[in-house]
Design a protein around this motif. Structure first.
Motif, PDB file in Angstrom:
ATOM      1  N   ILE A  13       0.879  -1.177   0.000  1.00 23.18           N
ATOM      2  CA  ILE A  13       0.000   0.000   0.000  1.00 23.18           C
ATOM      3  C   ILE A  13       0.910   1.218   0.000  1.00 23.18           C
ATOM      4  CG2 ILE A  13      -1.804   1.300   1.191  1.00 23.18           C
ATOM      5  CD1 ILE A  13      -2.737  -1.286   2.489  1.00 23.18           C
ATOM      6  N   THR A  14       0.777   2.052  -1.035  1.00 20.12           N
ATOM      7  CA  THR A  14       1.693   3.196  -1.160  1.00 20.12           C
ATOM      8  C   THR A  14       0.980   4.553  -1.131  1.00 20.12           C
ATOM      9  OG1 THR A  14       1.620   2.970  -3.584  1.00 20.12           O
ATOM     10  CG2 THR A  14       3.435   1.883  -2.420  1.00 20.12           C
ATOM     11  N   GLY A  15      -0.341   4.537  -1.001  1.00 18.28           N
ATOM     12  CA  GLY A  15      -1.067   5.799  -0.920  1.00 18.28           C
ATOM     13  C   GLY A  15      -2.413   5.592  -0.276  1.00 18.28           C
ATOM     14  N   MET A  16      -2.896   6.611   0.427  1.00 16.86           N
ATOM     15  CA  MET A  16      -4.228   6.524   1.037  1.00 16.86           C
ATOM     16  C   MET A  16      -4.858   7.907   1.089  1.00 16.86           C
ATOM     17  SD  MET A  16      -3.122   5.590   4.982  1.00 16.86           S
ATOM     18  CE  MET A  16      -1.809   6.495   5.826  1.00 16.86           C
ATOM     19  N   GLY A  17      -6.181   7.921   0.944  1.00 15.50           N
ATOM     20  CA  GLY A  17      -6.922   9.172   0.989  1.00 15.50           C
ATOM     21  C   GLY A  17      -8.300   8.943   1.565  1.00 15.50           C
ATOM     22  N   THR A  18      -8.880   9.965   2.157  1.00  9.75           N
ATOM     23  CA  THR A  18     -10.212   9.811   2.739  1.00  9.75           C
ATOM     24  C   THR A  18     -10.902  11.153   2.917  1.00  9.75           C
ATOM     25  OG1 THR A  18     -11.459   8.772   4.565  1.00  9.75           O
ATOM     26  CG2 THR A  18      -9.525  10.047   5.173  1.00  9.75           C
ATOM     27  N   ILE A  19     -12.206  11.086   2.987  1.00 10.03           N
ATOM     28  CA  ILE A  19     -13.045  12.152   3.535  1.00 10.03           C
ATOM     29  C   ILE A  19     -14.162  11.454   4.279  1.00 10.03           C
ATOM     30  CG2 ILE A  19     -14.262  12.380   1.317  1.00 10.03           C
ATOM     31  CD1 ILE A  19     -14.896  15.314   2.187  1.00 10.03           C
ATOM     32  N   ASN A  20     -14.423  11.878   5.493  1.00  6.60           N
ATOM     33  CA  ASN A  20     -15.458  11.272   6.320  1.00  6.60           C
ATOM     34  C   ASN A  20     -15.816  12.255   7.429  1.00  6.60           C
ATOM     35  OD1 ASN A  20     -13.804  10.450   8.907  1.00  6.60           O
ATOM     36  ND2 ASN A  20     -12.553   9.836   7.146  1.00  6.60           N
ATOM     37  N   ALA A  21     -16.670  11.852   8.334  1.00  6.23           N
ATOM     38  CA  ALA A  21     -17.144  12.762   9.372  1.00  6.23           C
ATOM     39  C   ALA A  21     -16.042  13.201  10.332  1.00  6.23           C
ATOM     40  CB  ALA A  21     -18.278  12.100  10.160  1.00  6.23           C
ATOM     41  N   LEU A  22     -14.933  12.473  10.382  1.00  2.00           N
ATOM     42  CA  LEU A  22     -13.833  12.825  11.285  1.00  2.00           C
ATOM     43  C   LEU A  22     -12.845  13.798  10.663  1.00  2.00           C
ATOM     44  CD1 LEU A  22     -13.055   9.286  12.779  1.00  2.00           C
ATOM     45  CD2 LEU A  22     -14.436  11.120  13.800  1.00  2.00           C
ATOM     46  N   GLY A  23     -12.811  13.853   9.333  1.00  2.00           N
ATOM     47  CA  GLY A  23     -11.854  14.741   8.686  1.00  2.00           C
ATOM     48  C   GLY A  23     -11.943  14.649   7.178  1.00  2.00           C
ATOM     49  N   HIS A  24     -11.433  15.665   6.516  1.00  2.00           N
ATOM     50  CA  HIS A  24     -11.457  15.715   5.060  1.00  2.00           C
ATOM     51  C   HIS A  24     -10.178  15.153   4.439  1.00  2.00           C
ATOM     52  CE1 HIS A  24     -14.819  18.963   4.595  1.00  2.00           C
ATOM     53  NE2 HIS A  24     -15.074  18.120   5.576  1.00  2.00           N
ATOM     54  N   ASP A  25      -9.295  14.575   5.264  1.00  3.46           N
ATOM     55  CA  ASP A  25      -8.085  13.939   4.745  1.00  3.46           C
ATOM     56  C   ASP A  25      -7.590  12.926   5.767  1.00  3.46           C
ATOM     57  OD1 ASP A  25      -6.789  15.454   6.754  1.00  3.46           O
ATOM     58  OD2 ASP A  25      -6.182  17.019   5.343  1.00  3.46           O
ATOM     59  N   VAL A  26      -6.503  12.243   5.418  1.00  7.08           N
ATOM     60  CA  VAL A  26      -5.996  11.175   6.290  1.00  7.08           C
ATOM     61  C   VAL A  26      -5.425  11.712   7.603  1.00  7.08           C
ATOM     62  CG1 VAL A  26      -4.260   9.345   6.488  1.00  7.08           C
ATOM     63  CG2 VAL A  26      -5.634   9.538   4.407  1.00  7.08           C
ATOM     64  N   PRO A  27      -4.563  12.753   7.603  1.00  5.35           N
ATOM     65  CA  PRO A  27      -4.021  13.225   8.882  1.00  5.35           C
ATOM     66  C   PRO A  27      -5.110  13.621   9.889  1.00  5.35           C
ATOM     67  CG  PRO A  27      -2.748  14.141   7.072  1.00  5.35           C
ATOM     68  CD  PRO A  27      -3.930  13.459   6.452  1.00  5.35           C
TER      69      PRO A  27
END
Length: 409
Positions: A13-27
């Motif tokens: 796994i060399t990359g990850m991204g997200t948007i959810n209720a906790l945040g608009h990015d991974v950090p």
């Protein structure tokens, strides 16, 4: 060449991204997971006052105009918007550019249960409530379940396999499992994979109300006083890449995907089966060549319903035997909600955090021990712990089970 299991290629796994209720990015998301922060709040959309259930893990402060032009917004349902944002984050982190042969050898497989549910909801209103006889010509390409996968393939030039998996709450895990198998077999060099869901609209919540599995106040997985699940929304996307390819270009490897298994209960459309879940759990460990004592953490399906939690605990206890007492298992759904077809993708972030950072996300909302859930559920506070291998569970309506195994890079 780095290979495992009878000559099959290793998968990084060399990359990850997200948007959810906790945040608009991974950090932001990982920080919230470490802090045990709850993303569940009062829902905010049209006609919410008509609903019995008025809470959910909604993505707040979402302004699509910040990311997309007017023409794109006309074509992208919310679940596609979420996916494209998460995919861009993942690709940026990976450093990959899908040009030439790499684009031809790379693809995308994503999970979603409802697809363009906001588009369905809006256009039913137009036709049935407002009495109009015409809808926008983009309605079908906007609501179709494969819309997000198709737009991701176009955005990044992915000309290999591209499709969508729809297996209710196991959609993301099935999608990531299939992506893993494609890279491991050598069929592709890299895959964008994960899933998304945007069901938090009047029709989306009203439909779930009918099942009588929703909580009106909070999600409390494994707690004796739990009273149901809470819906969420968002997306998680990852870059799965051939290990040698990643090493040769000097990429940071976040974790290694080492096993996957799926099973069907073939029993009941909504009631889970401990035997079916156990077969997926043991199957993933066998596929990875891992022994139960090598698994340090499981991100549970853990919906907060009476039926799911005790069934899952029974499956884990039976699959792990004596080692179950030394195993950490937590559900992060009390924080980011049950994101249905996208939930496994968001939960994968907690698995990577456990392996890479040595931090186990907690099960928040835990108030009362349940004798039928007598495992170490990491109650209420994150825990520092060194783990070398983890599992991610997903058990869906329809009796469809999908479990992934990851190892520390």
């Amino acid at each position: 060449m780095n290979v495992r299991n009878g000559g099959q290629r290793r998968v990084a796994i060399t990359g990850m991204g997200t948007i959810n209720a906790l945040g608009h990015d991974v950090p932001a998301t990982l920080e919230a997971l470490r802090e045990g922060r709850c993303g569940i709040s009062q829902l905010d959309f049209r006609d919410v006052e008509r609903l019995t259930i008025q809470i959910g893990a909604q993505v707040h402060d979402w302004t699509p105009e910040n990311y997309f032009n007017r023409q794109q917004i006309l074509l992208y349902d919310k679940f596609t918007q979420f996916t494209l944002l998460a995919a861009k984050q993942a690709v940026d982190q990976s450093g990959l550019e899908f040009q030439g042969d790499l684009g031809l050898q790379s693809g995308v497989v994503l999970g979603t249960a409802g697809g363009g549910l906001n588009t369905w909801d809006e256009n039913y209103r137009v036709v049935y409530e407002e009495g109009k006889n015409r809808v926008h010509p983009f309605v079908v390409p906007k609501l179709m379940n494969n819309a997000a996968a198709s737009h991701v393939s176009m955005e990044f030039g992915l000309r290999g396999p591209a499709f969508t998996v729809a297996t209710a709450c196991a959609s993301s895990n099935h999608a990531m499992g299939l992506a893993f198998q494609m890279v491991r077999s050598g069929a592709t060099k890299a895959m964008l994979t994960g899933g998304s869901e945007a069901m938090l609209c009047f029709g989306g919540v009203k439909a779930w109300e009918g099942l009588r599995v929703m909580s009106k106040d909070a999600c409390r997985p494994f707690s004796a006083n739990r009273n149901g699940m809470v819906q969420g929304e968002g997306a998680g996307v990852f870059v799965f890449e051939d290990w040698d390819h990643a090493r040769e270009r000097g990429a940071e490897i976040l974790a290694e995907v080492v096993g996957f298994a799926m099973s069907s209960d073939a029993a009941d459309i909504v009631m889970p089966s401990a035997q079916g879940a156990e077969r997926a759990i043991t199957g993933a460990m066998n596929d990875a060549g891992l022994k139960p004592e090598e698994i340090g953490y499981i991100n549970a399906h853990g919906t907060g319903t009476a039926a799911n939690d005790k069934t899952e605990c029974a499956a884990v206890a039976h699959a792990f035997g004596h080692h179950a007492d030394r195993l950490m298992i937590s559900s992060t759904k009390a924080m980011h909600g049950h994101v249905i077809g996208g939930t496994g993708a968001i939960e994968m972030l907690a698995c990577i955090m456990a392996l890479r950072d040595g931090i186990i996300a907690p099960t928040i909302g835990y108030e009362e021990p349940d004798p039928e859930c007598a495992l170490d559920v990491v109650p209420n506070e994150a825990r520092e712990a060194k783990v070398d291998a983890v599992l991610s569970n997903a058990f869906a309506f329809g009796g469809l089970n999908a479990v992934l195994a990851l190892r520390k890079a």
